[in-house]
Design an enzyme around this catalytic site. Structure first.
Site, PDB file in Angstrom:
ATOM      1  N   THR A  36      38.174 -19.515  79.071  1.00  0.00           N
ATOM      2  CA  THR A  36      36.667 -19.558  79.542  1.00  0.00           C
ATOM      3  C   THR A  36      35.953 -18.230  79.372  1.00  0.00           C
ATOM      4  OG1 THR A  36      37.336 -18.811  81.716  1.00  0.00           O
ATOM      5  CG2 THR A  36      37.213 -20.979  81.550  1.00  0.00           C
ATOM      6  N   ALA A  79      45.734 -19.912  86.975  1.00  0.00           N
ATOM      7  CA  ALA A  79      44.263 -20.355  86.267  1.00  0.00           C
ATOM      8  C   ALA A  79      43.258 -20.938  87.427  1.00  0.00           C
ATOM      9  CB  ALA A  79      44.431 -21.486  85.458  1.00  0.00           C
ATOM     10  N   ALA A  80      42.099 -20.390  87.425  1.00  0.00           N
ATOM     11  CA  ALA A  80      41.112 -20.551  88.484  1.00  0.00           C
ATOM     12  C   ALA A  80      39.627 -20.378  87.985  1.00  0.00           C
ATOM     13  CB  ALA A  80      41.600 -20.111  89.844  1.00  0.00           C
ATOM     14  N   ASP A 122      43.289 -14.140 100.016  1.00  0.00           N
ATOM     15  CA  ASP A 122      43.215 -14.036 101.675  1.00  0.00           C
ATOM     16  C   ASP A 122      41.785 -14.575 101.865  1.00  0.00           C
ATOM     17  OD1 ASP A 122      41.620 -12.179 100.424  1.00  0.00           O
ATOM     18  OD2 ASP A 122      42.448 -10.348 101.412  1.00  0.00           O
ATOM     19  N   LYS A 152      39.805 -22.875  96.666  1.00  0.00           N
ATOM     20  CA  LYS A 152      41.115 -22.062  96.681  1.00  0.00           C
ATOM     21  C   LYS A 152      41.884 -22.652  97.954  1.00  0.00           C
ATOM     22  CE  LYS A 152      42.692 -19.815  94.266  1.00  0.00           C
ATOM     23  NZ  LYS A 152      43.679 -19.940  93.093  1.00  0.00           N
ATOM     24  N   PHE A 188      33.552  -6.298  91.230  1.00  0.00           N
ATOM     25  CA  PHE A 188      32.957  -4.959  91.788  1.00  0.00           C
ATOM     26  C   PHE A 188      33.271  -3.653  91.296  1.00  0.00           C
ATOM     27  CE2 PHE A 188      33.555  -1.894  95.740  1.00  0.00           C
ATOM     28  CZ  PHE A 188      32.288  -1.598  95.733  1.00  0.00           C
ATOM     29  N   PRO A 190      35.388  -2.923  88.213  1.00  0.00           N
ATOM     30  CA  PRO A 190      35.049  -2.697  86.814  1.00  0.00           C
ATOM     31  C   PRO A 190      33.555  -2.585  86.660  1.00  0.00           C
ATOM     32  CG  PRO A 190      36.270  -4.598  87.020  1.00  0.00           C
ATOM     33  CD  PRO A 190      36.077  -4.027  88.564  1.00  0.00           C
ATOM     34  N   LYS A 203      25.889  -0.596  91.765  1.00  0.00           N
ATOM     35  CA  LYS A 203      24.880  -1.512  92.393  1.00  0.00           C
ATOM     36  C   LYS A 203      25.759  -1.998  93.637  1.00  0.00           C
ATOM     37  CE  LYS A 203      21.916  -1.441  89.122  1.00  0.00           C
ATOM     38  NZ  LYS A 203      21.153  -0.291  89.292  1.00  0.00           N
ATOM     39  N   TYR A 205      26.047  -4.147  97.273  1.00  0.00           N
ATOM     40  CA  TYR A 205      25.677  -5.306  98.002  1.00  0.00           C
ATOM     41  C   TYR A 205      25.092  -4.860  99.394  1.00  0.00           C
ATOM     42  CZ  TYR A 205      27.021  -8.536  94.236  1.00  0.00           C
ATOM     43  OH  TYR A 205      27.368  -9.156  92.975  1.00  0.00           O
ATOM     44  N   HIS A 274      28.208 -13.503 102.543  1.00  0.00           N
ATOM     45  CA  HIS A 274      28.942 -12.280 102.134  1.00  0.00           C
ATOM     46  C   HIS A 274      30.020 -12.107 103.401  1.00  0.00           C
ATOM     47  CE1 HIS A 274      29.069  -7.918 100.280  1.00  0.00           C
ATOM     48  NE2 HIS A 274      30.326  -8.928 100.233  1.00  0.00           N
TER      49      HIS A 274
HETATM   50  P1  NAD Z   1      40.102 -14.409  86.117  1.00  0.00           P
HETATM   51  O1  NAD Z   1      38.947 -15.117  86.282  1.00  0.00           O
HETATM   52  O2  NAD Z   1      40.183 -12.934  85.763  1.00  0.00           O
HETATM   53  O3  NAD Z   1      40.887 -15.232  85.138  1.00  0.00           O
HETATM   54  C1  NAD Z   1      41.158 -16.641  85.224  1.00  0.00           C
HETATM   55  C2  NAD Z   1      41.691 -17.122  84.104  1.00  0.00           C
HETATM   56  O4  NAD Z   1      41.830 -18.651  84.004  1.00  0.00           O
HETATM   57  C3  NAD Z   1      41.169 -16.774  82.833  1.00  0.00           C
HETATM   58  O5  NAD Z   1      41.792 -16.443  81.735  1.00  0.00           O
HETATM   59  C4  NAD Z   1      40.291 -18.220  82.538  1.00  0.00           C
HETATM   60  O6  NAD Z   1      40.215 -18.450  81.050  1.00  0.00           O
HETATM   61  C5  NAD Z   1      41.656 -19.239  83.012  1.00  0.00           C
HETATM   62  N1  NAD Z   1      40.939 -20.457  83.383  1.00  0.00           N
HETATM   63  C6  NAD Z   1      39.773 -20.661  83.953  1.00  0.00           C
HETATM   64  N2  NAD Z   1      39.700 -22.115  84.088  1.00  0.00           N
HETATM   65  C7  NAD Z   1      40.770 -22.654  83.506  1.00  0.00           C
HETATM   66  C8  NAD Z   1      41.361 -24.025  83.027  1.00  0.00           C
HETATM   67  N3  NAD Z   1      40.504 -25.084  83.321  1.00  0.00           N
HETATM   68  N4  NAD Z   1      42.518 -24.201  82.603  1.00  0.00           N
HETATM   69  C9  NAD Z   1      43.076 -23.097  82.112  1.00  0.00           C
HETATM   70  N5  NAD Z   1      42.733 -21.934  82.131  1.00  0.00           N
HETATM   71  C10 NAD Z   1      41.588 -21.686  82.915  1.00  0.00           C
HETATM   72  O7  NAD Z   1      40.859 -14.448  87.440  1.00  0.00           O
HETATM   73  P2  NAD Z   1      41.709 -13.373  88.196  1.00  0.00           P
HETATM   74  O8  NAD Z   1      41.008 -12.638  89.089  1.00  0.00           O
HETATM   75  O9  NAD Z   1      42.777 -12.908  87.392  1.00  0.00           O
HETATM   76  O10 NAD Z   1      42.529 -14.451  89.503  1.00  0.00           O
HETATM   77  C11 NAD Z   1      43.510 -15.187  89.061  1.00  0.00           C
HETATM   78  C12 NAD Z   1      44.214 -15.856  90.291  1.00  0.00           C
HETATM   79  O11 NAD Z   1      44.321 -14.999  91.262  1.00  0.00           O
HETATM   80  C13 NAD Z   1      43.213 -17.095  90.744  1.00  0.00           C
HETATM   81  O12 NAD Z   1      43.779 -18.165  91.154  1.00  0.00           O
HETATM   82  C14 NAD Z   1      42.653 -16.195  92.046  1.00  0.00           C
HETATM   83  O13 NAD Z   1      42.066 -17.394  92.970  1.00  0.00           O
HETATM   84  C15 NAD Z   1      43.610 -15.406  92.351  1.00  0.00           C
HETATM   85  N6  NAD Z   1      43.458 -14.096  93.089  1.00  0.00           N
HETATM   86  C16 NAD Z   1      42.517 -13.188  92.695  1.00  0.00           C
HETATM   87  C17 NAD Z   1      42.326 -12.125  93.353  1.00  0.00           C
HETATM   88  C18 NAD Z   1      41.681 -11.001  92.815  1.00  0.00           C
HETATM   89  O14 NAD Z   1      41.249  -9.833  93.463  1.00  0.00           O
HETATM   90  N7  NAD Z   1      40.803 -11.086  91.583  1.00  0.00           N
HETATM   91  C19 NAD Z   1      43.076 -11.754  94.685  1.00  0.00           C
HETATM   92  C20 NAD Z   1      43.794 -12.954  94.994  1.00  0.00           C
HETATM   93  C21 NAD Z   1      44.123 -13.898  94.410  1.00  0.00           C
HETATM   94  O1  TDX Z   2      28.202  -5.140  92.127  1.00  0.00           O
HETATM   95  C1  TDX Z   2      28.854  -5.612  92.957  1.00  0.00           C
HETATM   96  N1  TDX Z   2      28.529  -4.898  94.247  1.00  0.00           N
HETATM   97  C2  TDX Z   2      28.963  -5.093  95.389  1.00  0.00           C
HETATM   98  O2  TDX Z   2      28.872  -4.499  96.305  1.00  0.00           O
HETATM   99  C3  TDX Z   2      29.887  -6.575  93.135  1.00  0.00           C
HETATM  100  C4  TDX Z   2      30.250  -7.421  92.169  1.00  0.00           C
HETATM  101  C5  TDX Z   2      30.435  -6.706  94.303  1.00  0.00           C
HETATM  102  N2  TDX Z   2      30.016  -6.291  95.477  1.00  0.00           N
HETATM  103  C6  TDX Z   2      30.859  -6.425  96.885  1.00  0.00           C
HETATM  104  C7  TDX Z   2      30.860  -7.859  97.119  1.00  0.00           C
HETATM  105  C8  TDX Z   2      32.341  -7.615  97.839  1.00  0.00           C
HETATM  106  O3  TDX Z   2      32.230  -7.257  99.215  1.00  0.00           O
HETATM  107  O4  TDX Z   2      32.182  -5.718  96.482  1.00  0.00           O
HETATM  108  C9  TDX Z   2      33.204  -6.498  97.110  1.00  0.00           C
HETATM  109  C10 TDX Z   2      33.971  -7.153  96.085  1.00  0.00           C
HETATM  110  O5  TDX Z   2      33.281  -8.089  95.283  1.00  0.00           O
HETATM  111  P1  TDX Z   2      34.061  -9.022  94.018  1.00  0.00           P
HETATM  112  O6  TDX Z   2      34.765  -7.991  93.192  1.00  0.00           O
HETATM  113  O7  TDX Z   2      33.213  -9.784  93.796  1.00  0.00           O
HETATM  114  O8  TDX Z   2      35.628  -9.447  94.873  1.00  0.00           O
HETATM  115  P2  TDX Z   2      35.404 -10.435  96.308  1.00  0.00           P
HETATM  116  O9  TDX Z   2      34.136 -11.421  96.385  1.00  0.00           O
HETATM  117  O10 TDX Z   2      35.851  -9.631  97.457  1.00  0.00           O
HETATM  118  O11 TDX Z   2      36.820 -11.475  95.554  1.00  0.00           O
HETATM  119  C11 TDX Z   2      37.905 -10.903  94.727  1.00  0.00           C
HETATM  120  O12 TDX Z   2      38.932 -10.747  95.770  1.00  0.00           O
HETATM  121  C12 TDX Z   2      39.604 -11.994  96.296  1.00  0.00           C
HETATM  122  C13 TDX Z   2      38.186 -11.932  93.826  1.00  0.00           C
HETATM  123  O13 TDX Z   2      37.054 -11.766  92.728  1.00  0.00           O
HETATM  124  C14 TDX Z   2      38.586 -13.083  94.248  1.00  0.00           C
HETATM  125  O14 TDX Z   2      38.962 -14.078  92.914  1.00  0.00           O
HETATM  126  C15 TDX Z   2      39.896 -13.019  95.133  1.00  0.00           C
HETATM  127  O15 TDX Z   2      40.247 -14.164  95.633  1.00  0.00           O
END
Ligand code: NAD
Ligand code: TDX
Length: 332
Positions: A36, A79-80, A122, A152, A188, A190, A203, A205, A274
């Site tokens: 995706t 995958a999600a 979480d 989730k 957030f 990156p 930016k 929120y 939020h």
């Molecule tokens: P991400 O969005 O960076 O990556 C998701 C990946 O899943 C992508 O490569 C996408 O192409 C693939 N994908 C999406 N839909 C798909 C489908 N239908 N079939 C196959 N592949 C598919 O997400 P992430 O931040 O790496 O999160 C990965 C997992 O970890 C998720 O399950 C998320 O809920 C969990 N998680 C994320 C965080 C976080 O801080 N990012 C924290 C805790 C748990």
């Molecule tokens: O531009 C921004 N400014 C800002 O203040 C963005 C993108 C986010 N934020 C805030 C919102 C949240 O309080 O920063 C915090 C982190 O935001 P995100 O990176 O969107 O993460 P969050 O919503 O906390 O969720 C992340 O952690 C749990 C992952 O995206 C989820 O996949 C994971 O389950």
């Protein structure tokens, strides 16, 4: 040696896990990823062909998933659809991938008797007050807030039901917010680093008082491997590294690391619904399975992450303009 199927292995945490597995084990990995907007094959570049295979496809494609699950020893399910802001805009793909996709996988592991580790968040526990002395534990009731976190939560409940009703050999982990290389610029940390690299103000929120519990992606990977190897079937483990920080502090730290004044950011429209604070108590994982995080120092991990984005503009630049156009429409 195990043969692993890693769903979502071209995403942020999945690709970090694949790199970690190649570096720290002799397991073979097959990545299943739909690619995706969030998936990026460049995140898997440089990995050896004899250790990592890639299949492009949908985790909700029952026939494809059945064939792949039949040829591995264990599945790690990342995958999600993962971004809260997107889920507020269009929940539909969240239902399809997070719920229907997990269902397809569960039916395949049930048929083949394959070990499953389900990756969750979480956020299924809702949020905490800023002054609440409690943190989330495995016994905290589910109380998700957003379309993302509710799907989730739904996927976790499916896994629990398939363990109880069908004897599926699964474990679940719920991790806190990850940071590190290969994270999409919609998220957030990156987003702010790449804004500063482009000469744009970060930016924040609302007031930026919201607290997230940060963990480096490598620590998440080591925890998942530990659970895969030593976790008790049917159990849930919370993963966290005691990294609570409010968003304003994180933005100020990024600005400091990048040589900018501490107030060089904008307050923008807050996220609907939020969540205020997440905080993980990972005592069970530490005491039962002996896991410990290695990135104790958030500032050092963040500095390394800033360096990674500085050195990998070719990786993030293609997604940056479209991401910012989306945020601009939302006033964020
Ligand atoms: P991400 O969005 O960076 O990556 C998701 C990946 O899943 C992508 O490569 C996408 O192409 C693939 N994908 C999406 N839909 C798909 C489908 N239908 N079939 C196959 N592949 C598919 O997400 P992430 O931040 O790496 O999160 C990965 C997992 O970890 C998720 O399950 C998320 O809920 C969990 N998680 C994320 C965080 C976080 O801080 N990012 C924290 C805790 C748990
Ligand atoms: O531009 C921004 N400014 C800002 O203040 C963005 C993108 C986010 N934020 C805030 C919102 C949240 O309080 O920063 C915090 C982190 O935001 P995100 O990176 O969107 O993460 P969050 O919503 O906390 O969720 C992340 O952690 C749990 C992952 O995206 C989820 O996949 C994971 O389950």
């Amino acid at each position: 040696m195990m043969r692993l199927l890693v769903t979502g292995g071209a995403g942020f945490i999945g690709s970090n896990f694949v790199h970690y597995v190649v570096d720290h084990t002799d397991h073979h990995v097959t990545v299943l990823d739909k690619l995706t907007y969030a998936g990026n094959l460049a995140s898997l570049e440089g990995l050896p062909d004899d250790r990592v295979a890639f299949v492009r496809g949908d985790v909700a494609d029952a026939t494809l998933v059945d064939g792949l699950v039949g040829s591995v020893d264990a599945v790690v399910h990342y995958a999600a659809e993962s971004h809260n802001d997107n889920s507020l805009h269009d929940p539909s793909p969240f239902l399809q991938t997070n719920i229907v996709g997990t269902f397809a996988l569960l039916e395949a592991v049930r048929k083949h008797g394959t070990r499953l580790h389900h990756i969750s968040t979480d956020e299924v526990y809702g949020d905490l007050e800023l002054d609440d002395p409690a943190r989330f534990t495995e016994d905290t009731p589910y109380n998700p807030s957003s379309p993302y976190s509710s799907t989730k939560a739904g996927s976790d409940l499916l896994v629990r039901a398939w363990v109880r009703s069908f004897g599926v050999a699964a474990t679940i982990s719920n991790c806190s917010n990850n940071y590190g290389p290969y994270q999409h610029v919609e998220k957030f940390i990156p987003r702010q680093i790449t804004n500063v690299l482009r000469g744009v103000r970060p930016k924040l929120y609302g007031e930026g008082r919201n607290v997230r519990d940060w963990i480096h992606a490598d620590d998440h990977s080591s925890a998942v491997l530990t659970i895969l190897e030593k976790g008790r079937i049917g159990e849930t483990y919370l993963i966290g590294a005691d990294g609570e920080k409010d968003n304003k502090t994180v933005v100020e730290l990024i600005l400091h690391l990048m040589g900018r004044p501490a107030d060089d950011y904008d307050h923008v429209t807050d996220r609907a619904g939020h969540d205020l604070r997440y905080a993980i108590d990972s005592t069970k994982l530490r005491d039962e399975l002996g896991w410990l995080p290695r990135y104790g120092d958030f500032e050092r991990g963040l500095a390394a992450t800033v360096d990674w984005y500085r050195e990998h503009e070719d990786w993030w630049a293609p997604a940056k303009d479209a991401t910012e156009a989306f945020y601009a429409e939302l006033g964020q």
